[in-house]
Design a protein around this motif. Sequence first.
Motif, PDB file in Angstrom:
ATOM      1  N   VAL A  81       0.840  -1.196   0.000  1.00 31.92           N
ATOM      2  CA  VAL A  81       0.000   0.000   0.000  1.00 31.92           C
ATOM      3  C   VAL A  81       0.875   1.247   0.000  1.00 31.92           C
ATOM      4  N   LEU A 107      -7.485   3.481  -3.574  1.00 30.51           N
ATOM      5  CA  LEU A 107      -7.330   2.385  -2.610  1.00 30.51           C
ATOM      6  C   LEU A 107      -8.685   1.806  -2.215  1.00 30.51           C
ATOM      7  N   ARG A 110      -9.584  -0.633  -4.765  1.00 27.03           N
ATOM      8  CA  ARG A 110      -8.823  -1.865  -4.541  1.00 27.03           C
ATOM      9  C   ARG A 110      -9.436  -2.678  -3.404  1.00 27.03           C
ATOM     10  N   LEU A 138      -8.064  -2.425   4.367  1.00 22.98           N
ATOM     11  CA  LEU A 138      -7.608  -1.361   3.485  1.00 22.98           C
ATOM     12  C   LEU A 138      -8.613  -0.218   3.424  1.00 22.98           C
ATOM     13  N   VAL A 142      -6.876   3.433   4.936  1.00 28.46           N
ATOM     14  CA  VAL A 142      -6.446   4.595   4.147  1.00 28.46           C
ATOM     15  C   VAL A 142      -6.296   5.838   5.020  1.00 28.46           C
ATOM     16  N   THR A 380      -8.591  -1.179  -9.948  1.00 28.24           N
ATOM     17  CA  THR A 380      -7.929  -0.182  -9.111  1.00 28.24           C
ATOM     18  C   THR A 380      -7.579   1.073  -9.891  1.00 28.24           C
TER      19      THR A 380
END
Length: 390
Positions: A81, A107, A110, A138, A142, A380
């Motif tokens: 990441v 993100l 993703r 995730l 973030v 993504t």
Amino acid sequence: MDTQGGPTGLRERALGPDLARGFMLLFIALANSHYFVVGAAYFGGFPTGGSPLDRILGTLISTLVDGRAFPMFGVLFGYGVAQIVRRQRAGPDQFGGADERGIRRLLWRRSLVLVVLGFAHAMLLYIGDILAAYGVLLFLGVWALRWKDRWLFAVAAFVLILTALPSDDTLAASAEGPDPSMLPAGFLGQLAERITVQPFIAGLAWIGFVTPFLIGLWAGRRRILERPAEHLTLLRTTALLGLTIAVAGALPMSLVVGGVLTRPSDHALTILGPLHDAAGVFGGLGYAALLVLVAHRVGERPITRAIAAVGQRSLTCYLFQSVVWAVVFTPYLLDLSNTLTTTTTAILAVATWCATVLLADRMRRANYRGPFEVLIRRVTYRSPARFTSG
């Protein structure tokens, strides 16, 4: 070659992180496979009363693999990441790179792919899926991208302490074998069983990955795994201390798995179980550091390139493992859960990983990405990701 700000081209990738990811898939195979074995009684996820070789392998897997493979996954996930964020911030933009809101959206896309793919994986192949849990992590993680280093370490330490507190969960799990959602009698029953279990796993399992994820995020900011020559002392210290703590923390449980020690009291298990898992976080850090040091020392060779190819296609290879587990163990397919033992499932796990090494290396030679890597990049980056590495 990929434009800066997009996904990293295969030719641009550092050997160390990919070699670590490749070996990680071996550890994950060993960690997952023994949970399918059916026995009369269980301890720590292993059937008791097996042969001496079963007990020896159970001890080794419990000490070196169980609760250690997935923290390494977390470290490398966080590191990846950080790599994405760095490339986005340096990408071609009139302001010198993507803004923070754009990075978060990327993100989140993703994370959505991981959640959806993880759900399908759990329902159709393996209920022990971790992809959806990492997607949830995730989605929430973030917000840690803007944290200063001291906050990353503070939150990582706090969550680690929480997971190390005494818990009854290990007490229950230590005596349980495969449940109906893992070994369903029929396909419709499989869907019915797993639809209630999978959201629970995805919604809670990510908590145990927070600490390694945040440490990986910090390491990725400094490119520690990509530039090992600049961080040899840190990597050596992490490898030595991390693996020492992991082994010491595992022995009280793993020696019971091996029949060396008698089963402790229920009260002791509520302490030793979380200790085993918390020590595994240090093991994940130690393994990542050790394998990067190996890559730095050995360098580019046919075997390291082949294993690194697995790391470059870790999602595809992870799902390939689950296809094997589904075919071999599902009752309405080969139904070998009552036939295979701790030893033979370990052999199956190693053989499966070796097959992924051969497959991934063949794809590398043909200059092809893995199909699921293409899928996740396409969503993504909202661009037609190519199968080739160019």
